[in-house]
Design an enzyme around this catalytic site. Structure first.
Site, PDB file in Angstrom:
ATOM      1  N   GLY A  45      50.093  49.962  44.281  1.00 63.92           N
ATOM      2  CA  GLY A  45      48.986  50.898  44.092  1.00 63.92           C
ATOM      3  C   GLY A  45      47.745  50.211  43.588  1.00 63.92           C
ATOM      4  O   GLY A  45      47.744  49.019  43.285  1.00 63.92           O
ATOM      5  N   GLU A  69      46.747  50.164  50.003  1.00 61.07           N
ATOM      6  CA  GLU A  69      47.325  49.438  48.870  1.00 61.07           C
ATOM      7  C   GLU A  69      48.722  48.905  49.193  1.00 61.07           C
ATOM      8  O   GLU A  69      49.048  47.775  48.842  1.00 61.07           O
ATOM      9  CB  GLU A  69      47.357  50.316  47.618  1.00 61.07           C
ATOM     10  CG  GLU A  69      46.004  50.510  46.971  1.00 61.07           C
ATOM     11  CD  GLU A  69      45.440  49.246  46.334  1.00 61.07           C
ATOM     12  OE1 GLU A  69      46.199  48.285  46.079  1.00 61.07           O
ATOM     13  OE2 GLU A  69      44.227  49.214  46.087  1.00 61.07           O
ATOM     14  N   GLU A 127      49.398  44.911  49.182  1.00 61.33           N
ATOM     15  CA  GLU A 127      50.283  44.343  48.166  1.00 61.33           C
ATOM     16  C   GLU A 127      51.647  43.916  48.689  1.00 61.33           C
ATOM     17  O   GLU A 127      52.320  43.115  48.050  1.00 61.33           O
ATOM     18  CB  GLU A 127      50.456  45.331  47.009  1.00 61.33           C
ATOM     19  CG  GLU A 127      49.160  45.531  46.244  1.00 61.33           C
ATOM     20  CD  GLU A 127      49.326  46.324  44.974  1.00 61.33           C
ATOM     21  OE1 GLU A 127      50.397  46.925  44.760  1.00 61.33           O
ATOM     22  OE2 GLU A 127      48.372  46.342  44.182  1.00 61.33           O
ATOM     23  N   GLU A 150      54.574  39.109  43.319  1.00 59.89           N
ATOM     24  CA  GLU A 150      55.866  39.178  43.994  1.00 59.89           C
ATOM     25  C   GLU A 150      56.042  40.602  44.508  1.00 59.89           C
ATOM     26  O   GLU A 150      55.527  41.547  43.918  1.00 59.89           O
ATOM     27  CB  GLU A 150      56.961  38.831  42.988  1.00 59.89           C
ATOM     28  CG  GLU A 150      58.308  38.515  43.548  1.00 59.89           C
ATOM     29  CD  GLU A 150      59.276  38.049  42.454  1.00 59.89           C
ATOM     30  OE1 GLU A 150      60.478  38.024  42.759  1.00 59.89           O
ATOM     31  OE2 GLU A 150      58.853  37.734  41.332  1.00 59.89           O
TER      32      GLU A 150
END
Length: 137
Positions: A36, A52, A56, A105
């Protein structure tokens, strides 16, 4: 002084596993959280969730229904004020996540193992309260 910053987060569960990212910097660096971040100007909440997750984790998703919200005040958020709207999201193809953007990660974590990780403050309780995790101990 500025007002609250609007953010979104994606709760993605697939085959008994939760998609998590370990924060690389900013609030809660080193802790695990759901993907997020901030909603950009001119972007819908659903568009922000999809962006997002892609930034990510490298995975494409569809934003679903709202799950709940969290408010982080100054002492929890490096002097800032965040309002985070959490959404259920579904990945289009279950693949291996690849950390990107501000994530150090990214991983699929079995639901039973989530509470054992170093999570951002309140995440385990939020997921339990909203029926994602059965136990948080």
């Amino acid at each position: 002084m500025t007002g609250p910053e609007l953010s979104v987060a994606a709760v993605v569960v697939h085959d008994g596993m939760l998609l998590l990212v370990r924060r690389g910097h900013g609030p809660a660096a080193g802790s695990w959280s759901v993907p997020g971040g901030r909603v950009e100007h001119g972007e819908t909440l659903a568009e922000a969730v999809v962006r997002e997750v892609a930034e990510e984790t490298g995975l494409e998703c569809i934003c679903g229904e709202p799950l709940g919200w969290v408010e982080l005040l100054a002492e929890q958020a490096e002097g800032r004020h965040f309002v985070i709207l959490d959404f259920v999201a579904t990945v289009l193809e279950h693949g291996r996540p690849v950390a990107g953007d501000d994530a150090a990660e990214a991983a699929w974590v079995p639901l039973g193992d989530v509470a054992q990780l170093r999570l951002v403050d309140g995440l385990a309780e939020f997921l339990h309260d909203h029926g994602v995790l059965d136990t948080i101990v």
